[in-house]
Design a protein around this motif. Sequence first.
Motif, short mmCIF file in Angstrom:
data_model
loop_
_atom_site.label_atom_id
_atom_site.label_comp_id
_atom_site.label_asym_id
_atom_site.label_seq_id
_atom_site.Cartn_x
_atom_site.Cartn_y
_atom_site.Cartn_z
N ALA A 1 46.81 46.62 21.63
CA ALA A 1 45.79 46.43 20.60
C ALA A 1 45.21 45.02 20.66
N VAL A 2 46.09 44.03 20.87
CA VAL A 2 45.61 42.64 21.01
C VAL A 2 44.71 42.51 22.23
N PHE B 1 58.65 39.53 26.90
CA PHE B 1 58.45 38.45 27.87
C PHE B 1 57.14 38.64 28.64
N ALA B 2 56.76 39.88 28.87
CA ALA B 2 55.56 40.19 29.64
C ALA B 2 54.30 40.26 28.78
N ALA B 3 54.42 40.07 27.46
CA ALA B 3 53.29 40.26 26.54
C ALA B 3 52.04 39.45 26.91
N PRO B 4 52.16 38.13 27.26
CA PRO B 4 50.94 37.38 27.59
C PRO B 4 50.21 37.95 28.81
N ILE B 5 50.99 38.37 29.82
CA ILE B 5 50.38 38.94 31.03
C ILE B 5 49.74 40.29 30.72
N MET B 6 50.40 41.10 29.92
CA MET B 6 49.87 42.41 29.58
C MET B 6 48.56 42.28 28.80
N ALA B 7 48.53 41.39 27.80
CA ALA B 7 47.32 41.20 27.00
C ALA B 7 46.17 40.68 27.87
N VAL C 1 31.81 33.54 27.29
CA VAL C 1 32.49 34.60 26.53
C VAL C 1 33.72 35.09 27.29
N ALA C 2 33.57 35.28 28.61
CA ALA C 2 34.69 35.75 29.44
C ALA C 2 35.86 34.77 29.40
N ALA C 3 35.55 33.47 29.54
CA ALA C 3 36.61 32.45 29.51
C ALA C 3 37.30 32.42 28.15
N ALA C 4 36.51 32.51 27.09
CA ALA C 4 37.09 32.50 25.74
C ALA C 4 38.03 33.69 25.54
N GLY C 5 37.61 34.87 26.01
CA GLY C 5 38.44 36.06 25.87
C GLY C 5 39.73 35.97 26.68
N PHE C 6 39.63 35.48 27.91
CA PHE C 6 40.78 35.40 28.80
C PHE C 6 41.87 34.48 28.25
N TYR C 7 41.50 33.25 27.91
CA TYR C 7 42.50 32.28 27.45
C TYR C 7 43.02 32.61 26.05
N SER C 8 42.17 33.23 25.22
CA SER C 8 42.63 33.65 23.90
C SER C 8 43.69 34.73 24.00
N SER C 9 43.53 35.64 24.96
CA SER C 9 44.50 36.74 25.11
C SER C 9 45.87 36.20 25.52
N PHE D 1 47.41 34.62 22.30
CA PHE D 1 47.89 35.63 21.37
C PHE D 1 49.12 36.35 21.92
N GLY D 2 49.13 36.59 23.24
CA GLY D 2 50.28 37.23 23.86
C GLY D 2 51.54 36.38 23.74
N LEU D 3 51.38 35.07 23.93
CA LEU D 3 52.52 34.16 23.77
C LEU D 3 53.04 34.17 22.33
#
Length: 405
Positions: free
Chosen positions: A81-82, A158-164, A109-117, A120-122
């Motif tokens: 969902a995140v 542990f994998a949440a940041p990569i998954m998001a 927008v792409a950079a903002a989305g990528f680093y934000s995910s 949030f995953g962390l």
Amino acid sequence: MADSDVEGSGRRGAHGDDAQYGRMTEAPVGGLIVSLAIPTIVSMMISAIYNMADTYFVSKLGTSASGAVGVVFSLMAIIQAVGFTIGMGSGSWISRLLGSRKVEEASGVAAAGFYSSIAFGLLLAVLGLAFLDPLVRLLGATQTIAPYARDYASYILFAAPIMAASFVLNNILRAEGRARFAMIGIATGGILNCGLDPLFIFGFGMGIAGAAIATALSQLVSFVILLAAFLRGKTATKLGPRRLPGKAAPYLTILKLGLPSLLRQGLASVSTIALNVSAALYGDAAVAAMSIVGKIFMFIFSITLGIGQGYQPVVGYNYGAGRLGRVRAAFFFTWKACTAVMVVCAVGGFVAARRLIALFIASDPAVVSIGAKALRAQCLALPLIPLGVMCNMTFQSIGRSWTAT
């Protein structure tokens, strides 16, 4: 990490971007949607298959272990969902910006989305690991399921940041109309997971923890492949840190545009948790049955979701380009196609319900009996799903996030 590292040394020429723009705004709508949907359907179905593979192999460890997969699936749905909130929010905006030929703004927008995910995953990983025991109980684990659920959930967190982040990269690629790159990344990870599951669970004797590690490693491989498309300069948008917006407004806009996805995925996760809690009153067999039914349903639903995700960039591009007739034609084509597919799947699933559940855990008649009834109930609703999904995706793709929500 240097900006040049993220953007890659290669650059797409203006001719390549012009050709992509022409294809998205001029090619026949039906053929264009099909060409974008097929790679997306393949990647969605492979993702569903490797979720089913986890359930299949873990079920060999017993009913309680099988139930744990269903319990932790709710947690994975929250991570998803995140990823979808940020990915669909940024993807919706990117496709309209590219349709308006604002490539630099789309990169921001792409950079903002990528680093934000990743951020949030962390956050999810830290909070989840800190409160792991109460978390698995909240997700619906019984006393006997809880030890398996803890083992499985810890590695998934542990994998949440990569998954998001993978969900976001996948959505950005699809927003650009580059569904083939997205398919390669997701499909490779899914196929790898199907091979690693039996190796880690039985070959290395790691049990349910092996299934979780296999999933985490497969997600990492998918992430690397998806990111490689940006590193090699194969995309219109770039992800360099210097492209990150310095103001809060773009991040808030991404979250606003992604709000329908947050509620769609988040409420689905909440309903799954509620279902697990209710099923737990009837024992581990009921929880295991609902876990299996959920995976089968997601496999079928992934077809509609795949077609819809092939449809969204077509809507975004053409809405941004002011070609509203093509937006209308795309909607009706996609709705009819999805409804026809769901009717066929509903009939097949209803007839074969008992045999489908038995494929996973034929050794437990209680699981088969409960699962068959639940799957047939799900099949009755399948033909109704496409209209709601298409309306939701359409409003989200044209920036009408509150209406979509």
